[in-house]
Scaffold this motif. Structure first.
Motif, PDB file in Angstrom:
ATOM      1  N   LEU A 154      -8.989  14.589   5.071  1.00  0.00           N
ATOM      2  CA  LEU A 154      -7.690  14.922   5.656  1.00  0.00           C
ATOM      3  C   LEU A 154      -7.027  13.713   6.321  1.00  0.00           C
ATOM      4  O   LEU A 154      -5.802  13.622   6.374  1.00  0.00           O
ATOM      5  N   SER A 155      -7.855  12.800   6.840  1.00  0.00           N
ATOM      6  CA  SER A 155      -7.312  11.679   7.619  1.00  0.00           C
ATOM      7  C   SER A 155      -6.475  10.736   6.768  1.00  0.00           C
ATOM      8  O   SER A 155      -6.824  10.423   5.633  1.00  0.00           O
ATOM      9  N   TYR A 156      -5.364  10.271   7.343  1.00  0.00           N
ATOM     10  CA  TYR A 156      -4.535   9.270   6.655  1.00  0.00           C
ATOM     11  C   TYR A 156      -5.184   7.890   6.794  1.00  0.00           C
ATOM     12  O   TYR A 156      -5.150   7.080   5.892  1.00  0.00           O
ATOM     13  N   GLU A 172      -3.906  17.363   9.463  1.00  0.00           N
ATOM     14  CA  GLU A 172      -4.091  16.011   8.915  1.00  0.00           C
ATOM     15  C   GLU A 172      -3.979  14.971  10.035  1.00  0.00           C
ATOM     16  O   GLU A 172      -4.745  14.008  10.087  1.00  0.00           O
ATOM     17  N   LYS A 229      -0.610  22.382   8.302  1.00  0.00           N
ATOM     18  CA  LYS A 229      -1.318  21.451   7.421  1.00  0.00           C
ATOM     19  C   LYS A 229      -1.120  20.016   7.933  1.00  0.00           C
ATOM     20  O   LYS A 229      -2.081  19.253   8.059  1.00  0.00           O
ATOM     21  N   THR A 270      -6.847  12.416  11.447  1.00  0.00           N
ATOM     22  CA  THR A 270      -6.547  10.987  11.604  1.00  0.00           C
ATOM     23  C   THR A 270      -6.943  10.514  12.998  1.00  0.00           C
ATOM     24  O   THR A 270      -7.584   9.472  13.160  1.00  0.00           O
TER      25      THR A 270
END
Ligand code: FE2
Ligand code: FE2
Length: 184
Positions: free
Chosen positions: A109-111, A43, A39, A47
């Motif tokens: 999902l991207s920070y 992520e 997971k 990013t």
């Protein structure tokens, strides 16, 4: 330094290696929470891809007297982020997972955010913010992994070092930019 780890006997190594050979690189000795690691890696992958896209846009949109040199820097970074994405995707597969390249999940999902930005100073600023987000998230993941998955941890540290270089370069660019260079 004390360590509680006891070495596995050759006999045990040989016998456990024969079990679940379909799991490939994921062996009985894999100590991390595989689902959680997958997971986190997905992520991180998202990013990186968002960073590829943002740098790409900024490369083409960079204008003004410093536009060309800074824009060229954006392209270099975009390619390096793509390299990171590829490394992460390969590791995800090695761990028996699937890399998520779906455009629909990327921004969720991207920070880091995809901020289009119009002026050169704003582009630099937004990329710097994203790099700082990446730095903190990679450092966090490395700490989370501890010594449970040294390969993933080494990979993340290698990427982290490059993100720190990126952030450092961007901070320099921002400082070198004359105040009247179109930043509004
Ligand atoms: Fe990166
Ligand atoms: Fe970066």
């Amino acid at each position: 330094m004390t360590t509680s780890h006891k070495l596995t006997t050759v006999r045990a190594l040989r016998s456990q290696a024969r079990k679940h050979i379909e799991h490939g690189a994921v062996t009985a000795g894999y100590n991390a929470d595989r689902a959680k690691v997958l997971k986190l890696l997905n992520e991180a992958l998202a990013t990186e891809i968002v960073c590829v896209l943002r740098y790409r846009r900024h490369h083409f949109m960079a204008r003004g007297i410093h536009g060309q040199s800074v824009g060229a820097e954006f392209l270099v970074n975009s390619k390096e982020e793509q390299g990171h994405a590829d490394l992460l995707a390969a590791r995800i597969v090695q761990l028996g997972g699937e890399p998520d390249f779906s455009p629909d999940s990327l921004s969720q999902l991207s920070y880091a955010e995809y901020v289009s930005a119009k002026t050169l100073p704003n582009m630099i600023r937004e990329n710097l913010v994203a790099e700082r987000i990446a730095i903190d998230s990679y450092r966090d993941m490395v700490l989370y992994l501890g010594d449970k998955d040294p390969t993933t941890s080494d990979l993340l540290k290698k990427i982290l070092a490059v993100e720190e270089e990126h952030a450092d370069e961007l901070a320099d660019l921002l400082e070198d930019l004359p105040k009247d260079s179109g930043g509004r």
